[in-house]
Design an enzyme around this catalytic site. Structure first.
Site, PDB file in Angstrom:
ATOM      1  N   SER A 156       7.873 -53.668   7.828  1.00  0.00           N
ATOM      2  CA  SER A 156       7.679 -53.005   6.537  1.00  0.00           C
ATOM      3  C   SER A 156       8.128 -51.549   6.629  1.00  0.00           C
ATOM      4  O   SER A 156       8.121 -50.952   7.719  1.00  0.00           O
ATOM      5  CB  SER A 156       6.200 -53.042   6.155  1.00  0.00           C
ATOM      6  OG  SER A 156       5.943 -52.265   5.017  1.00  0.00           O
ATOM      7  N   TYR A 169      -2.513 -51.695   8.330  1.00  0.00           N
ATOM      8  CA  TYR A 169      -1.263 -52.376   7.978  1.00  0.00           C
ATOM      9  C   TYR A 169      -0.071 -51.631   8.584  1.00  0.00           C
ATOM     10  O   TYR A 169       0.790 -52.235   9.237  1.00  0.00           O
ATOM     11  CB  TYR A 169      -1.153 -52.431   6.457  1.00  0.00           C
ATOM     12  CG  TYR A 169       0.070 -53.143   5.941  1.00  0.00           C
ATOM     13  CD1 TYR A 169       0.119 -54.535   5.889  1.00  0.00           C
ATOM     14  CD2 TYR A 169       1.166 -52.426   5.468  1.00  0.00           C
ATOM     15  CE1 TYR A 169       1.239 -55.194   5.396  1.00  0.00           C
ATOM     16  CE2 TYR A 169       2.284 -53.075   4.970  1.00  0.00           C
ATOM     17  CZ  TYR A 169       2.320 -54.450   4.936  1.00  0.00           C
ATOM     18  OH  TYR A 169       3.429 -55.100   4.453  1.00  0.00           O
TER      19      TYR A 169
END
Ligand SMILES: NC(=O)c1ccc[n+]([C@@H]2O[C@H](COP(=O)([O-])OP(=O)(O)OC[C@H]3O[C@@H](n4cnc5c(N)ncnc54)[C@H](OP(=O)(O)O)[C@@H]3O)[C@@H](O)[C@H]2O)c1
Length: 280
Positions: A156, A169
């Protein structure tokens, strides 16, 4: 004279895609099938996997379902082995399954680290990082038998940028990039390429909380030079490229696919920014 094979295709390749029940993973499975690959499809929800399988079969390719909860120890290994058995080997892994910390109803829990729960951190790490390591560890034995082995880890933008309120995350996604780099170098002479793909804001179930809220969505896209959300198919095409022989000299990279978010413009582009929804 026969034409040279198209390096952007994956004819006859055997590919495992995790998180294939929806969003980026579903789009990637379909893109790989349309490029000629047979698919093993994994996620927790078999009913949704069947919908992806139907799309793979519409593209004229085989789809095997290898469901499992990657938060559970031992499941990543089972998924890999079942995929290799179903497809008689593995050439491509797109490990895409991933989570934000979430409430029971799926709404993300976006709170600063100091207000967060250790259990949320542990769950994010179990799915996003521990399962990645377990899956790669198990896949190695199958990939060494392939002449066109490629692993794509769906990381990501959060793995390369600061992510307040999404610290677990972001840390898990940064670790996936580090793992991709280490494996790329370690496995290079065994003919296995490993890359990380780092999407920015993409319109899926994971981000519904943001794109469905106008002030938040407007704020986020104001920071995207291309000025909009990515669609899952735009990420899938790049995953296909990384998996394909077209990327045969590309390994150990973290390819950021974010509409320009990570390019500092120093304000020179003059893109107007609305008031921050995060302002106190
Ligand atoms: N959307 C974005 O803006 C964005 C940006 C950057 C990176 N990413 C990354 O891209 C990947 C796909 O995200 P997405 O946006 O497509 O998310 P999504 O729509 O929420 O899909 C997530 C996928 O992961 C599967 N999954 C979730 N928990 C799982 C578990 N415990 N075990 C097995 N599978 C599990 C889900 O299937 P089941 O629920 O059926 O298990 C689903 O197929 C993720 O790794 C995410 O971090 C997304």
């Amino acid at each position: 004279m026969t034409a040279a094979p198209d390096p952007f295709r994956l004819d006859g390749a055997r590919a495992l895609v995790t998180g294939a029940s929806r969003g980026i993973g579903k789009a990637t499975a379909v893109a790989l099938a349309r490029a000629g690959a047979d698919l093993a499809l994994s996620a927790r929800t078999s009913t949704a996997l069947k919908e992806t399988a139907a799309l793979v079969e519409d593209a004229g390719r085989t789809a095997a379902l290898v469901p499992g909860d990657l938060a559970e120890p031992g499941v990543a290994e089972e998924v890999v082995d079942e995929a290799a058995t179903a497809l008689d080997g593995l050439d491509v892994i797109v490990h895409n399954a991933g989570v934000l910390p979430s409430q029971e109803d799926g709404t993300p829990t976006l709170v600063p680290l100091q207000d967060s729960q250790q259990a949320d951190w542990d769950h994010v790490m179990a799915v996003n990082l521990n399962a990645t390591a377990a899956l790669c560890r198990r896949a190695h034995r199958h990939l060494t038998a392939s002449s066109r082995a490629s692993v794509v880890l769906m990381s990501s933008l959060a793995g390369v940028a600061g992510t307040p309120r999404m610290e677990a995350y972001g840390a898990s996604k940064a670790a996936q990039i580090a793992l991709a780099r280490s494996l790329a170098v370690g496995w290079a002479r065994q003919g296995i390429r490993v890359n990380a793909l780092c999407p920015g804001w993409t319109r899926t179930d994971m981000t519904a909380f943001a794109y469905s809220l106008a002030p938040l969505s407007d704020w986020l896209t104001a920071h995207v030079p291309l000025g909009r959300w990515a669609e899952p198919e735009e990420i899938a095409r790049v995953a296909l490229f990384l998996a394909s022989p077209a990327a045969s000299y590309l390994t150990g990279q973290a390819l950021v696919l974010d509409g320009g978010v990570s390019v500092p413009d120093g304000g020179l582009a003059g893109i107007p920014k609305p008031p921050s929804p995060f302002a106190a």
